[in-house]
Scaffold this active site. Structure first.
Site, mmCIF file in Angstrom:
data_model
loop_
_atom_site.group_PDB
_atom_site.id
_atom_site.type_symbol
_atom_site.label_atom_id
_atom_site.label_comp_id
_atom_site.label_asym_id
_atom_site.label_seq_id
_atom_site.Cartn_x
_atom_site.Cartn_y
_atom_site.Cartn_z
ATOM 1 N N LYS A 80 -36.959 97.125 23.470
ATOM 2 C CA LYS A 80 -37.598 98.452 23.260
ATOM 3 C C LYS A 80 -37.435 98.924 24.564
ATOM 4 C CE LYS A 80 -41.672 100.901 21.670
ATOM 5 N NZ LYS A 80 -43.058 100.756 21.029
ATOM 6 N N SER A 155 -44.031 103.573 16.954
ATOM 7 C CA SER A 155 -43.093 104.060 18.057
ATOM 8 C C SER A 155 -41.678 103.228 18.130
ATOM 9 C CB SER A 155 -43.595 104.174 19.137
ATOM 10 O OG SER A 155 -43.956 102.796 19.650
ATOM 11 N N SER A 179 -47.090 99.743 16.428
ATOM 12 C CA SER A 179 -45.679 100.196 16.735
ATOM 13 C C SER A 179 -44.699 98.993 16.528
ATOM 14 C CB SER A 179 -45.724 101.021 18.136
ATOM 15 O OG SER A 179 -46.371 102.003 18.088
#
Length: 491
Positions: A80, A155, A179
């Site tokens: 990420k 997210s 997330s």
């Protein structure tokens, strides 16, 4: 699609260690897969082709030299874009850091490299991890491989989508309010949030410092546990890091995979038994509860009365901390700088930079947090939210005196269509209704696929006491052994 991209991380590592394939072959197969499908999925913001192949060659050289390889050596991983990577762009999904190449690796990335994993690149995310759908990325949304008209969660939707699209067998996410777990649920993958402080935040670009927790994402529970084992543990560079070893999550996952939960007591959160949940989601959850009972688990109902206040408390605490953390992005020291024509004051340059560099959701949360922290309102808003956080922690403590773990749906609904909720922030925030309490408490939580609703994945969440991460892996692996894994339609 290459057969190598269909394999689990355990299978890939075994083939590489046994010399049946090379790390370079595995890496090329995944890079080719990214090249074939990512123009439709948009899971990646940056693909580090040269770096990945160099790392893979190093693994092959070590094996050829007779070195003993780690359990994930040669396995590709997607990271990420919230974690710093030396010399590789780290944007946090924001224009304000477009093109920034950090001079250092985060602790998580350092541990991935030391373990011999092969970093493929950086995945898309909601800007500064603020969002529940990956639609708030400054570089465009990611799409769910199950249905490209729908969101992959957020997210960390890029990491989850990369797994579901077979672009990577492993991924790293971060979980502030859900997330990791929420994208896992809506993409039919596994997402685990470790105990807060059980994984290092050094090099993680901060959103909410008392909540942010990096963690593993995978297609199977055992793969997630192996990745957790690699990235977890104490880090003296992180003042919130817990100076204790990671519980043996790999052994717990293997134990759970036997399908025996005899003696395990699981609590269904009464407050989550139907509030806001779609009928299909709740039906899949109930079927999974029945499956856990058949494996020997004792199922009881547990009341956590303050969980209903978690959502409003979170949306005061997290924005307040983000208001403080994002103050450093001022156009002076690093990142974007706008309006510096020699005729404007420093304050004007800062204002223009933030106007151009931050997206609407980030601005919304900064304003909420700044207001909540302002003189005259601190006690009424932020202070009260922290008191609610204490009550939620007490709910968890009381619950774990009666049960070994708590279970609930991971999300109230399946993946929704792209663009359907961006106009209503509250509807977007509801995506994290079931995941937020665990962040406020600081304990571990995992989402594991438990069924389908209208052809879309549903996740079941397992929540455990702090530093009892092994419990959640045992329960999750047991459920996986009963219901299996779920494969999206071919892209």
């Amino acid at each position: 699609m290459s057969d190598l991209t269909k394999l689990t991380a355990v299978e890939i590592a075994g083939l590489v260690a046994g010399g049946e394939t090379s790390a370079v072959e595995v890496t090329r197969a995944h890079l080719d897969r990214i090249g074939a499908v990512d123009d439709r999925v948009h899971a990646f913001l940056h693909v580090d082709t040269e770096g990945a192949l160099a790392a893979a060659r190093a693994v092959d050289e070590r094996r050829a030299a007779g070195e003993e390889l780690g359990p994930l050596a040669g396995v590709p991983v997607a990271v990420k874009d919230v974690l710093t990577t030396k010399g590789v762009p780290t944007t946090v999904g924001s224009k304000i850091l477009e093109g920034w190449r950090p001079p250092y690796d985060s602790t998580i990335v350092q541990r991935l490299r030391a373990a011999g994993t092969v970093m493929l690149g950086k995945t898309n995310m909601d800007e500064f991890a603020m969002g529940s759908s990956t639609e708030y990325s400054a570089y465009g949304p990611t799409y769910n491989p199950w249905d490209l008209s729908r969101i992959p969660g957020g997210s960390g939707g890029g990491s989850a989508a990369a797994l579901a699209a077979y672009e990577a067998p492993l991924a790293i996410g971060s979980d502030t309010g859900g997330s990791i777990r929420q994208p896992g649920a809506v993409t039919g993958t596994v997402g685990a949030k470790p105990t807060y402080g059980g994984t290092s935040r050094y090099g993680l670009v901060a959103f909410s410092s008392s909540l942010d927790t990096p963690g593993p994402c995978a297609r199977t529970v055992l793969d997630a546990a192996l990745l957790h084992q690699v990235i977890g543990g104490h880090d003296p560079r992180d003042s919130t890091s817990i100076p204790q070893p990671v519980p043996d999550v790999v052994a717990a996952a293997k134990l759970g995979a036997t399908g025996d939960l005899t003696g395990v007591r699981l609590g269904i959160v009464k407050e989550f038994a139907g509030e806001g949940g779609e009928p299909g989601v709740m039906a899949a959850f109930r079927e999974s509860v029945d499956a856990l009972a058949k494996l020997g688990a004792e199922i009881v109902e547990i009341s956590c009365p303050h969980f209903k206040y978690a959502l409003p408390a979170y949306y005061l605490i997290a924005p307040s901390e983000c208001s403080s953390n994002l103050a450093r992005f001022d156009g002076v020291r690093f990142g974007l700088r706008t309006g510096d024509d020699g005729n404007r004051s420093l304050e004007e340059v800062m204002s223009l930079t933030r106007e151009a560099g931050f997206g609407p959701e980030v601005k919304r949360r900064i304003m909420i947090g700044t207001y909540a922290l302002s003189s005259g309102y601190y006690d009424a808003y932020y202070g009260q939210a922290q008191k609610v956080r204490t009550l939620i922690t007490r709910d968890f403590t009381a619950a774990f005196e009666q049960v070994d773990a708590l279970i609930s749906p991971t999300t109230p609904f399946v993946a929704f269509p792209v663009g359907s909720r961006t106009a209503d922030p509250y509807q977007m925030y509801l995506a994290d209704l079931y995941t937020i309490p665990t962040n406020l408490y600081g304990g571990p939580g995992i989402s594991v696929p438990c069924g389908l609703s209208d052809g879309l994945p549903v996740g079941l969440q397992v929540m455990a006491p702090t530093m009892a991460d092994d419990r959640m892996y045992r329960v999750a692996a047991a459920l996986e052994s009963a219901v299996g894994t779920f494969t999206p339609p071919a892209l």
